[in-house]
Design a protein around this motif. Structure first.
Motif, PDB file in Angstrom:
ATOM      1  N   GLU A  15       0.846  -1.194   0.000  1.00 24.90           N
ATOM      2  CA  GLU A  15       0.000   0.000   0.000  1.00 24.90           C
ATOM      3  C   GLU A  15       0.878   1.240   0.000  1.00 24.90           C
ATOM      4  O   GLU A  15       1.929   1.262   0.620  1.00 24.90           O
ATOM      5  N   GLU A  17       1.092   5.161   1.039  1.00 24.84           N
ATOM      6  CA  GLU A  17       0.468   6.205   1.846  1.00 24.84           C
ATOM      7  C   GLU A  17       0.856   7.590   1.346  1.00 24.84           C
ATOM      8  O   GLU A  17       0.018   8.475   1.248  1.00 24.84           O
ATOM      9  N   ARG A  30      -4.767   6.398   3.143  1.00 23.62           N
ATOM     10  CA  ARG A  30      -4.419   6.148   4.543  1.00 23.62           C
ATOM     11  C   ARG A  30      -4.278   4.649   4.765  1.00 23.62           C
ATOM     12  O   ARG A  30      -5.149   3.867   4.390  1.00 23.62           O
ATOM     13  N   LEU A  31      -3.171   4.255   5.410  1.00 21.75           N
ATOM     14  CA  LEU A  31      -2.944   2.847   5.714  1.00 21.75           C
ATOM     15  C   LEU A  31      -3.829   2.412   6.870  1.00 21.75           C
ATOM     16  O   LEU A  31      -3.968   3.124   7.860  1.00 21.75           O
ATOM     17  N   GLN A  32      -4.425   1.234   6.756  1.00 26.52           N
ATOM     18  CA  GLN A  32      -5.277   0.695   7.806  1.00 26.52           C
ATOM     19  C   GLN A  32      -4.777  -0.707   8.161  1.00 26.52           C
ATOM     20  O   GLN A  32      -5.218  -1.696   7.570  1.00 26.52           O
ATOM     21  N   PRO A  33      -3.832  -0.791   9.096  1.00 26.85           N
ATOM     22  CA  PRO A  33      -3.307  -2.112   9.462  1.00 26.85           C
ATOM     23  C   PRO A  33      -4.391  -2.963  10.128  1.00 26.85           C
ATOM     24  O   PRO A  33      -5.224  -2.457  10.876  1.00 26.85           O
ATOM     25  N   ASN A  34      -4.381  -4.239   9.840  1.00 30.41           N
ATOM     26  CA  ASN A  34      -5.344  -5.178  10.397  1.00 30.41           C
ATOM     27  C   ASN A  34      -4.559  -6.265  11.123  1.00 30.41           C
ATOM     28  O   ASN A  34      -4.304  -7.334  10.575  1.00 30.41           O
TER      29      ASN A  34
END
Length: 89
Positions: A15, A17, A30-34
């Motif tokens: 990804e 950013e 925007r990075l959305q870590p899971n």
């Protein structure tokens, strides 16, 4: 896409950013870590291991106390009439 082309690819993606690349593609976002949240399970695991360690230590300590107090030897002497009990102390 890799499966359609018959190419072996790793099961992840990258990804972006920032910064916005020239030409605008790929679009930065925007990075959305899971990430998994396993803290409670880990805490229970370590608590259980600590409890087992306390139990093993208590058993070891009680076993040593029984030998010093002669409880185990007295039980052996009582059961065999005093013939073999001293051998096991």
């Amino acid at each position: 896409m890799a499966a359609a082309k018959g190419i072996a690819a790793a099961p992840f993606y990258v990804e972006l950013e920032s910064p916005e690349p020239p030409g605008g593609l790929p679009h930065a976002g925007r990075l959305q870590p899971n990430l998994p949240n396993n803290h409670f399970g880990y805490a229970l695991t370590w608590l259980g291991l600590a409890a087992v360690l306390v139990g093993v230590y208590a058993a070891w300590l009680f076993g040593g106390w029984r030998k010093r107090e002669g409880i185990a030897g007295a039980a052996c002497r009582a059961s065999d009439g005093g013939r073999l009990g001293a051998k096991y102390l």
